[in-house]
Design a protein around this motif. Structure first.
Motif, mmCIF file in Angstrom:
data_model
loop_
_atom_site.group_PDB
_atom_site.id
_atom_site.type_symbol
_atom_site.label_atom_id
_atom_site.label_comp_id
_atom_site.label_asym_id
_atom_site.label_seq_id
_atom_site.Cartn_x
_atom_site.Cartn_y
_atom_site.Cartn_z
ATOM 1 N N LYS A 175 0.824 -1.213 0.065
ATOM 2 C CA LYS A 175 0.059 0.049 -0.103
ATOM 3 C C LYS A 175 0.821 1.537 -0.014
ATOM 4 O O LYS A 175 1.689 1.583 0.882
ATOM 5 C CB LYS A 175 -0.958 0.099 1.193
ATOM 6 C CG LYS A 175 -1.855 1.101 1.421
ATOM 7 C CD LYS A 175 -2.789 1.160 0.230
ATOM 8 C CE LYS A 175 -3.800 2.329 0.796
ATOM 9 N NZ LYS A 175 -4.655 2.736 -0.292
ATOM 10 N N LEU A 176 0.597 2.092 -0.917
ATOM 11 C CA LEU A 176 1.458 3.343 -1.009
ATOM 12 C C LEU A 176 0.778 4.525 -0.952
ATOM 13 O O LEU A 176 -0.386 4.730 -1.487
ATOM 14 C CB LEU A 176 2.205 3.272 -2.524
ATOM 15 C CG LEU A 176 2.763 4.368 -3.367
ATOM 16 C CD1 LEU A 176 4.172 4.557 -2.539
ATOM 17 C CD2 LEU A 176 2.979 4.109 -4.751
ATOM 18 N N LYS A 177 1.347 5.613 -0.555
ATOM 19 C CA LYS A 177 1.143 6.946 -0.232
ATOM 20 C C LYS A 177 2.127 8.049 -1.076
ATOM 21 O O LYS A 177 3.167 7.671 -0.502
ATOM 22 C CB LYS A 177 0.636 7.380 0.751
ATOM 23 C CG LYS A 177 0.160 8.730 1.117
ATOM 24 C CD LYS A 177 -1.126 9.020 0.317
ATOM 25 C CE LYS A 177 -1.474 10.373 0.478
ATOM 26 N NZ LYS A 177 -2.122 10.917 -0.643
ATOM 27 N N LYS A 178 1.801 8.650 -1.892
ATOM 28 C CA LYS A 178 2.756 9.805 -2.674
ATOM 29 C C LYS A 178 2.277 11.130 -2.238
ATOM 30 O O LYS A 178 0.947 11.243 -2.578
ATOM 31 C CB LYS A 178 2.807 9.438 -4.091
ATOM 32 C CG LYS A 178 3.520 8.243 -4.436
ATOM 33 C CD LYS A 178 3.832 8.183 -6.206
ATOM 34 C CE LYS A 178 4.439 6.870 -6.417
ATOM 35 N NZ LYS A 178 5.723 6.773 -6.217
ATOM 36 N N ASP A 179 3.071 11.883 -2.240
ATOM 37 C CA ASP A 179 2.677 13.541 -1.922
ATOM 38 C C ASP A 179 3.903 14.360 -2.855
ATOM 39 O O ASP A 179 4.945 14.021 -2.820
ATOM 40 C CB ASP A 179 3.058 13.821 -0.358
ATOM 41 C CG ASP A 179 1.956 13.144 0.468
ATOM 42 O OD1 ASP A 179 0.734 13.502 0.209
ATOM 43 O OD2 ASP A 179 2.561 12.639 1.281
ATOM 44 N N LEU A 180 2.997 15.114 -3.668
ATOM 45 C CA LEU A 180 3.752 16.087 -4.346
ATOM 46 C C LEU A 180 4.714 16.949 -3.429
ATOM 47 O O LEU A 180 4.353 17.528 -2.487
ATOM 48 C CB LEU A 180 2.896 17.097 -5.130
ATOM 49 C CG LEU A 180 3.582 18.163 -5.784
ATOM 50 C CD1 LEU A 180 4.134 17.592 -6.988
ATOM 51 C CD2 LEU A 180 2.484 18.965 -6.327
ATOM 52 N N TRP A 181 6.108 17.004 -3.805
ATOM 53 C CA TRP A 181 6.979 17.856 -3.078
ATOM 54 C C TRP A 181 7.154 19.162 -3.743
ATOM 55 O O TRP A 181 7.312 20.205 -3.165
ATOM 56 C CB TRP A 181 8.402 16.983 -2.712
ATOM 57 C CG TRP A 181 9.199 17.728 -1.940
ATOM 58 C CD1 TRP A 181 10.293 18.372 -2.408
ATOM 59 C CD2 TRP A 181 9.133 17.929 -0.618
ATOM 60 N NE1 TRP A 181 11.069 18.825 -1.188
ATOM 61 C CE2 TRP A 181 10.365 18.563 -0.141
ATOM 62 C CE3 TRP A 181 8.364 17.225 0.500
ATOM 63 C CZ2 TRP A 181 10.556 18.898 1.036
ATOM 64 C CZ3 TRP A 181 8.494 17.484 1.748
ATOM 65 C CH2 TRP A 181 9.533 18.520 2.233
ATOM 66 N N ALA A 182 7.595 18.905 -5.075
ATOM 67 C CA ALA A 182 7.930 20.099 -5.934
ATOM 68 C C ALA A 182 7.539 19.831 -7.357
ATOM 69 O O ALA A 182 7.708 18.552 -7.784
ATOM 70 C CB ALA A 182 9.406 20.652 -5.648
ATOM 71 N N PHE A 183 7.737 20.727 -8.247
ATOM 72 C CA PHE A 183 7.823 20.669 -9.763
ATOM 73 C C PHE A 183 8.101 21.979 -10.438
ATOM 74 O O PHE A 183 8.378 22.929 -10.021
ATOM 75 C CB PHE A 183 6.187 20.447 -10.276
ATOM 76 C CG PHE A 183 5.371 21.617 -10.059
ATOM 77 C CD1 PHE A 183 5.079 22.422 -10.919
ATOM 78 C CD2 PHE A 183 4.454 22.013 -8.565
ATOM 79 C CE1 PHE A 183 4.165 23.755 -10.820
ATOM 80 C CE2 PHE A 183 3.669 22.919 -8.586
ATOM 81 C CZ PHE A 183 3.576 23.811 -9.722
ATOM 82 N N SER A 184 8.510 21.470 -11.749
ATOM 83 C CA SER A 184 8.835 22.524 -12.536
ATOM 84 C C SER A 184 8.281 22.412 -13.992
ATOM 85 O O SER A 184 7.419 21.258 -14.265
ATOM 86 C CB SER A 184 10.338 22.980 -12.787
ATOM 87 O OG SER A 184 11.171 21.712 -13.186
ATOM 88 N N ASP A 185 8.968 22.480 -14.985
ATOM 89 C CA ASP A 185 8.533 22.497 -16.409
ATOM 90 C C ASP A 185 8.036 21.127 -16.554
ATOM 91 O O ASP A 185 7.042 20.794 -16.697
ATOM 92 C CB ASP A 185 9.413 22.927 -17.171
ATOM 93 C CG ASP A 185 9.008 22.744 -18.825
ATOM 94 O OD1 ASP A 185 7.855 23.204 -19.147
ATOM 95 O OD2 ASP A 185 10.251 22.342 -19.449
#
Length: 135
Positions: free
Chosen positions: A71-81
């Motif tokens: 069972k997995l949980k992902k969270d956005l940390w940062a993004f760019s182009d």
């Protein structure tokens, strides 16, 4: 083949891409998952270097033979182009019945078609009691 949303990412589309990845990995279906990666995808997963969709599919098939009740949980940390960074945690039971929680970070790079071209994952495992599970 295109895998929407496409770069360049904004907060909404980056969040959507992360959720799609979480849902796909929780399906534990290597065939479904590997379609999100470019044919020439490059991975570093812990100490393994994986190149191309065929190796991704084999890696994932082997993973879920050894990591049961995943069972997995992902969270956005940062993004760019065309890049996204996530932090994640997942829980699994090994073939001996012991429970683990894995923590880590992934850096993703996408091609113009929205397929993941690069995936670099740093992961640490912590043995836990079954009563300590939270996912």
């Amino acid at each position: 083949m295109k895998k929407h949303p496409l770069p360049p990412f904004n907060l909404e589309t980056a969040t959507q891409k992360v959720q799609m990845a979480e849902d796909a990995w929780n399906s534990k279906n290597p065939t479904k998952i590997f379609e999100a990666y470019s044919i020439d995808t490059e991975w570093r997963n812990r100490n393994q270097f994986i190149n191309g969709r065929d190796e991704v599919q084999k890696f994932l098939t082997d993973k879920w033979k050894n990591e049961l009740n995943y069972k997995l949980k992902k969270d956005l940390w940062a993004f760019s182009d065309n890049r996204i960074a996530v932090r994640f945690e997942y829980e699994y039971q090994n073939t001996e019945g012991k429970w683990f929680r894995a923590y880590g970070n992934e850096n993703w790079e996408f091609d113009a078609n929205g397929l993941m071209k690069k995936r670099f994952a740093s992961i640490n495992d912590l043995e836990i009691n079954e009563t300590d599970r939270k996912l």
